[in-house]
Scaffold this motif. Sequence first.
Motif, PDB file in Angstrom:
ATOM      1  N   ILE A 101       0.765  -1.604   0.053  1.00  0.00           N
ATOM      2  CA  ILE A 101      -0.073  -0.175  -0.189  1.00  0.00           C
ATOM      3  C   ILE A 101       0.721   1.657  -0.098  1.00  0.00           C
ATOM      4  O   ILE A 101       1.963   0.861   0.641  1.00  0.00           O
ATOM      5  N   TYR A 102       0.647   1.842  -0.789  1.00  0.00           N
ATOM      6  CA  TYR A 102       1.078   3.797  -0.453  1.00  0.00           C
ATOM      7  C   TYR A 102      -0.041   4.803  -0.636  1.00  0.00           C
ATOM      8  O   TYR A 102      -0.018   4.536  -1.273  1.00  0.00           O
ATOM      9  N   ASP A 103       0.278   5.952  -0.651  1.00  0.00           N
ATOM     10  CA  ASP A 103       0.168   7.305  -0.682  1.00  0.00           C
ATOM     11  C   ASP A 103      -0.245   7.128  -2.674  1.00  0.00           C
ATOM     12  O   ASP A 103       1.659   7.392  -2.891  1.00  0.00           O
TER      13      ASP A 103
ATOM     14  N   PHE B 282      -9.387   1.502   4.021  1.00  0.00           N
ATOM     15  CA  PHE B 282      -7.779   2.158   3.995  1.00  0.00           C
ATOM     16  C   PHE B 282      -7.271   2.171   6.065  1.00  0.00           C
ATOM     17  O   PHE B 282      -6.746   2.542   5.733  1.00  0.00           O
TER      18      PHE B 282
ATOM     19  N   LYS C  13      -5.210   5.996  -2.099  1.00  0.00           N
ATOM     20  CA  LYS C  13      -3.432   4.481  -1.912  1.00  0.00           C
ATOM     21  C   LYS C  13      -3.879   4.278  -3.184  1.00  0.00           C
ATOM     22  O   LYS C  13      -4.795   3.941  -3.475  1.00  0.00           O
TER      23      LYS C  13
END
Lengths: 282, 358
Positions: free
Chosen positions: A14-16, A82, A22
């Motif tokens: 997971i990354y922003d 999230f 995301k």
Amino acid sequence: MLQLTPQTIRIVNIYDDGTNAKHFTFEPKGFVHDKPIGIGQFFMLTLPGAGLAPFTYTSLPDENGRFNALIRKVGRLTENLFSLKEGDVLGYNGPLGNGWPVEQFEDKKVLIVAGGCGLAPVATTIDYLINNNRGESVTLLYGARDLGSQVLTKERARWQTKITLCETLEEGADNAHSGLPTQHLLQTIKEYGGLPSIVLTCGPEVMMKAVAKTCIDSGLQSSDVWMSVERRMRCGVGLCGHCYVANSYACKQGPAYRYDDYLSLNNKMVSTQQHQGAFQYC
Amino acid sequence: MLNHSYLLKDLDILKQHLAKFYSMVQIEKDANGEERWTDQSDPDTVGLFGHKHLPSTSPKGFLFAEKEALYKFDGETFESITPQVVPKVLFGVQACDLTAIAYQDKFFKQDPYYQKRRENILLVGIDCESPCTNGFCAEVKAGPHVNDNTADLVVSRLTVNGSNQLAEWLVIAETEKGQNSIKGLPLDKAHKAHFILRNRLLDKMRSEFADYSYINNAIEYLNDNAVPQHLWEEMSVRCLSCSGCTNLCPTCSCYSTYEIAEKQPDNVISETKAVKTETLRVWDSCLFEGFQREASGHNPAQQAAQRVERFWFHKFSDEYLTEFQRYGCVGCGRCEQTCPGTIGVHSVMKRINQECCS
């Protein structure tokens, strides 16, 4: 028989990727993708305890079956999503629906107009064209609210040198890039090699209609324009009834519609013809 | 058909026979005096046979359950929840409701939950003997006599006003399942004369319907897209989004899903970390304001007029004929009976007819 029960997938990364957005990487757990996934198709995610909703693939499965999705937090379900961490498991049903008409791309000049999160459903198309050495024939016009709202940062950086990429912002851009993508459409067509042969658009429905209208007014046929519509869904397989577009279901006949088909569907209902929604990025 | 047709003196004989093999579902009055399809009915209770009583509910829920669990999650994997079914006989289903079941059979052809229930149900249809209050089945080819291939068994009363001395009931086994269900019952074979009498009664009954020609006129206007926007708006003001019409409509099939979670230990905050959950589906209604509303707030059917028009489009558009070979409306008239805003089928079709005629 249809299978409503999901298969299990695990979150592996997971990354922003933009304000309240995301980028997730999922991995199949205990199954292999038994059907090829077409670009522009979608899948249903089941969040145990929270519900289910449709999302698009931003990358097709790799050799380990891993695939990506860009998701913005807009409601209760995504809020729950999230809060998950790498290693958590979810339910998956896919691939579903009809995607973009890849077979029609051939040697055509492709214009893609995306707004907000509408960039996600065209990402696999852009990669497909680049991977087939067709990047030069692709122009992407991408509109977002502001710099922070732009999504697919890594992808856009990768595409930058391979396709023609124009970006617009409602707020915080210079004059040449300020406003809605529709305001820059004609200029983009003019600047980058003239009228395209095929147009793909994804974003707010009002934006897609405006894009189609501009392209048709400029000389394209309505059958040269394709759009991917967003609809609420509770099954993804044509049963729950939520995603209707007249007598079609976006989960089966769509989500990618040829614009003339979409128009003739909408024209079947007087009230829908009359109603113009507001322009709102997601 | 003649080969599989029989005569019966007393319908109760058939019912008691079927009750040996099937759980009985028939029309009964509930505590409020409402006539309803009732599960696990005592076969000794006299059912309110459909030829006189169109119950306020259709038997839809016995196939497409009003609420049912689809699958469960144990924290690691998902598992289907198969409906627990026992063989049931729906005894005395009218032509309109049978036509609706045939319609839903097509719509839910690939739905494992519906089909699991469906294959355990024996349908005993009954020919109506007189038009019911709001029914216009004849106008939409759904009745008044049971349509071919919509029931396993059809029962038709042959003595009306003492006009027939041949037998009380004609019993037609339309399917193998129906034929098997009456094995062991000593029944005389029916003759051509009985079918002639049945047809004569049908003709007589057809002539007793009121003039519902405005329904078919309005269907034409709807399909010509001739209904003006302002009429949809005027009618939609009367829609309270109560879902009475969609719940009672025997062909409405939209559903939503929701989750139930086992209570979590106090130290777990996130809803999604529930140890065990179940996903259920429940009847939904396209007349609800939020039916199409997306999480972003965008609602493709924001205006009530769109939603009301959508409902009638789904019931009467020619666009569905290829898939279903008929309209979605079977002429039961329940929406007219229940709608608190008086925009049920008769009211709507009359207004469309008036507006477009003038």
